[in-house]
Design an enzyme around this catalytic site. Structure first.
Site, PDB file in Angstrom:
ATOM      1  N   TYR A  48       0.772  -1.279   0.179  1.00 42.71           N
ATOM      2  CA  TYR A  48      -0.058   0.011   0.019  1.00 42.71           C
ATOM      3  C   TYR A  48       0.907   1.039   0.095  1.00 42.71           C
ATOM      4  O   TYR A  48       0.490   2.427   0.377  1.00 42.71           O
ATOM      5  CB  TYR A  48      -0.974   0.061   1.242  1.00 42.71           C
ATOM      6  CG  TYR A  48      -2.071  -0.714   0.909  1.00 42.71           C
ATOM      7  CD1 TYR A  48      -3.340  -0.525   0.162  1.00 42.71           C
ATOM      8  CD2 TYR A  48      -2.340  -1.910   1.703  1.00 42.71           C
ATOM      9  CE1 TYR A  48      -4.237  -1.281  -0.073  1.00 42.71           C
ATOM     10  CE2 TYR A  48      -3.254  -2.805   1.516  1.00 42.71           C
ATOM     11  CZ  TYR A  48      -4.207  -2.412   0.759  1.00 42.71           C
ATOM     12  OH  TYR A  48      -5.599  -3.203   0.507  1.00 42.71           O
ATOM     13  N   PHE A  56      -5.078   7.565   7.042  1.00 45.21           N
ATOM     14  CA  PHE A  56      -5.614   6.078   7.269  1.00 45.21           C
ATOM     15  C   PHE A  56      -4.793   5.217   7.026  1.00 45.21           C
ATOM     16  O   PHE A  56      -4.764   3.858   7.123  1.00 45.21           O
ATOM     17  CB  PHE A  56      -6.977   5.771   6.285  1.00 45.21           C
ATOM     18  CG  PHE A  56      -6.752   5.859   4.911  1.00 45.21           C
ATOM     19  CD1 PHE A  56      -6.050   4.820   4.263  1.00 45.21           C
ATOM     20  CD2 PHE A  56      -7.106   6.903   4.339  1.00 45.21           C
ATOM     21  CE1 PHE A  56      -6.102   5.028   2.621  1.00 45.21           C
ATOM     22  CE2 PHE A  56      -6.854   7.050   2.751  1.00 45.21           C
ATOM     23  CZ  PHE A  56      -6.333   5.865   2.220  1.00 45.21           C
ATOM     24  N   ARG A 101     -18.919  -5.277  -1.420  1.00 44.66           N
ATOM     25  CA  ARG A 101     -18.686  -4.556  -0.412  1.00 44.66           C
ATOM     26  C   ARG A 101     -20.058  -4.331   0.100  1.00 44.66           C
ATOM     27  O   ARG A 101     -20.038  -4.114   1.401  1.00 44.66           O
ATOM     28  CB  ARG A 101     -17.859  -3.405  -0.753  1.00 44.66           C
ATOM     29  CG  ARG A 101     -16.494  -3.412  -0.632  1.00 44.66           C
ATOM     30  CD  ARG A 101     -15.622  -2.343  -1.385  1.00 44.66           C
ATOM     31  NE  ARG A 101     -14.062  -2.414  -1.237  1.00 44.66           N
ATOM     32  CZ  ARG A 101     -13.223  -1.731  -1.457  1.00 44.66           C
ATOM     33  NH1 ARG A 101     -13.638  -0.874  -2.597  1.00 44.66           N
ATOM     34  NH2 ARG A 101     -11.948  -2.064  -1.566  1.00 44.66           N
ATOM     35  N   HIS A 114     -10.103  -6.092  -1.622  1.00 46.88           N
ATOM     36  CA  HIS A 114      -9.178  -4.910  -2.568  1.00 46.88           C
ATOM     37  C   HIS A 114      -9.400  -5.449  -3.956  1.00 46.88           C
ATOM     38  O   HIS A 114      -9.549  -6.669  -4.161  1.00 46.88           O
ATOM     39  CB  HIS A 114      -7.733  -5.285  -2.054  1.00 46.88           C
ATOM     40  CG  HIS A 114      -6.910  -4.660  -3.133  1.00 46.88           C
ATOM     41  ND1 HIS A 114      -6.457  -3.170  -2.846  1.00 46.88           N
ATOM     42  CD2 HIS A 114      -6.279  -5.041  -4.000  1.00 46.88           C
ATOM     43  CE1 HIS A 114      -5.514  -2.937  -3.922  1.00 46.88           C
ATOM     44  NE2 HIS A 114      -5.313  -4.000  -4.685  1.00 46.88           N
TER      45      HIS A 114
HETATM   46  P1  IDP Z   1      -9.999   1.198  -2.633  1.00 42.36           P
HETATM   47  O1  IDP Z   1      -9.867  -0.076  -1.931  1.00 42.36           O
HETATM   48  O2  IDP Z   1     -11.594   1.158  -3.025  1.00 42.36           O
HETATM   49  O3  IDP Z   1      -9.221   1.088  -3.974  1.00 42.36           O
HETATM   50  P2  IDP Z   1      -8.344   3.181  -1.796  1.00 42.36           P
HETATM   51  O4  IDP Z   1      -8.848   4.711  -1.653  1.00 42.36           O
HETATM   52  O5  IDP Z   1      -7.399   2.866  -2.556  1.00 42.36           O
HETATM   53  O6  IDP Z   1      -9.603   2.348  -1.924  1.00 42.36           O
HETATM   54  O7  IDP Z   1      -7.876   2.933  -0.120  1.00 42.36           O
HETATM   55  C1  IDP Z   1      -7.172   1.580   0.112  1.00 42.36           C
HETATM   56  C2  IDP Z   1      -7.794   1.058   1.375  1.00 42.36           C
HETATM   57  O8  IDP Z   1      -7.583   1.887   2.324  1.00 42.36           O
HETATM   58  C3  IDP Z   1      -9.434   0.905   1.291  1.00 42.36           C
HETATM   59  O9  IDP Z   1      -9.624  -0.306   0.739  1.00 42.36           O
HETATM   60  C4  IDP Z   1      -9.735   1.072   2.730  1.00 42.36           C
HETATM   61  O10 IDP Z   1      -9.524  -0.552   3.356  1.00 42.36           O
HETATM   62  C5  IDP Z   1      -8.744   1.783   3.302  1.00 42.36           C
HETATM   63  N1  IDP Z   1      -9.110   3.211   3.434  1.00 42.36           N
HETATM   64  C6  IDP Z   1      -9.343   4.162   2.630  1.00 42.36           C
HETATM   65  N2  IDP Z   1      -9.801   5.241   2.761  1.00 42.36           N
HETATM   66  C7  IDP Z   1     -10.079   5.061   4.199  1.00 42.36           C
HETATM   67  C8  IDP Z   1     -10.684   5.767   5.300  1.00 42.36           C
HETATM   68  O11 IDP Z   1     -11.061   7.041   5.135  1.00 42.36           O
HETATM   69  N3  IDP Z   1     -10.513   5.512   6.531  1.00 42.36           N
HETATM   70  C9  IDP Z   1     -10.155   4.108   6.783  1.00 42.36           C
HETATM   71  N4  IDP Z   1      -9.598   3.228   5.747  1.00 42.36           N
HETATM   72  C10 IDP Z   1      -9.569   3.627   4.503  1.00 42.36           C
HETATM   73 MG    MG Z   2      -7.266   1.294  -4.445  1.00 39.10          MG
END
Ligand code: IDP
Ligand code: MG
Length: 140
Positions: A48, A56, A101, A114
């Site tokens: 990541y 986060f 989801r 993911h």
């Molecule tokens: P995605 O998984 O839908 O691509 P991303 O923005 O790439 O979303 O974020 C990666 C992961 O980080 C998310 O799937 C989630 O587990 C975590 N995440 C993202 N935004 C937040 C937040 O605002 N609070 C807590 N966890 C978050």
């Molecule tokens: Mg993502």
């Protein structure tokens, strides 16, 4: 075309992995490779890395190392965009009805699955979990 999914630790712990795999297969994805792994902190931080510095990030890597997860290399036509549609929005409260989801995620952080967000990242993420030889052995 391939993409990477990870059934995340919340969904493994709550016993939803089988339902999620069935959902993916009904959506037309073929499994090319699968593992059950518990990520170390350095591995989760590397996977990541693009999110390093986001508020986060610490919560995300703690969650992703909290228990086993299941990375999957999946193929079908338009694999990357199609899988994003099938999993739904990051926050399950915003995810469309019938998405993985919406059905199985607990929260925006603990969100069950993911999926790669581009072909370039799919290739990088598949290589992260499945060294070339393992995929080649499966004929993909
Ligand atoms: P995605 O998984 O839908 O691509 P991303 O923005 O790439 O979303 O974020 C990666 C992961 O980080 C998310 O799937 C989630 O587990 C975590 N995440 C993202 N935004 C937040 C937040 O605002 N609070 C807590 N966890 C978050
Ligand atoms: Mg993502």
């Amino acid at each position: 075309m391939q993409t990477l999914a990870i059934i995340k630790p919340d969904a493994i712990a709550s016993g939803k992995a089988g339902l999620i795999l069935a959902h993916l297969q009904e959506a037309g994805f073929t499994m090319n490779a699968a593992r059950l792994v518990r990520l170390t902190l350095p591995q989760a931080e590397a996977f990541y890395g693009v999110h390093k510095g986001r508020p986060f990030f610490a919560e995300l890597v703690a969650f992703m190392t909290s228990g086993p997860c299941m990375p999957l290399a999946l193929s079908r036509k338009d694999a990357v965009p199609h899988l994003r549609t099938v999993i739904g929005a990051t926050d399950p409260s915003e995810a469309a009805a019938g998405t993985i989801r919406k059905l199985y995620a607990e929260s925006k952080g603990r969100n069950a699955i993911h999926a790669s967000d581009s072909d370039e990242n799919a290739a990088r993420e598949i290589a992260f979990f499945f060294p070339e030889g393992e995929l080649a052995a499966l004929g993909s």
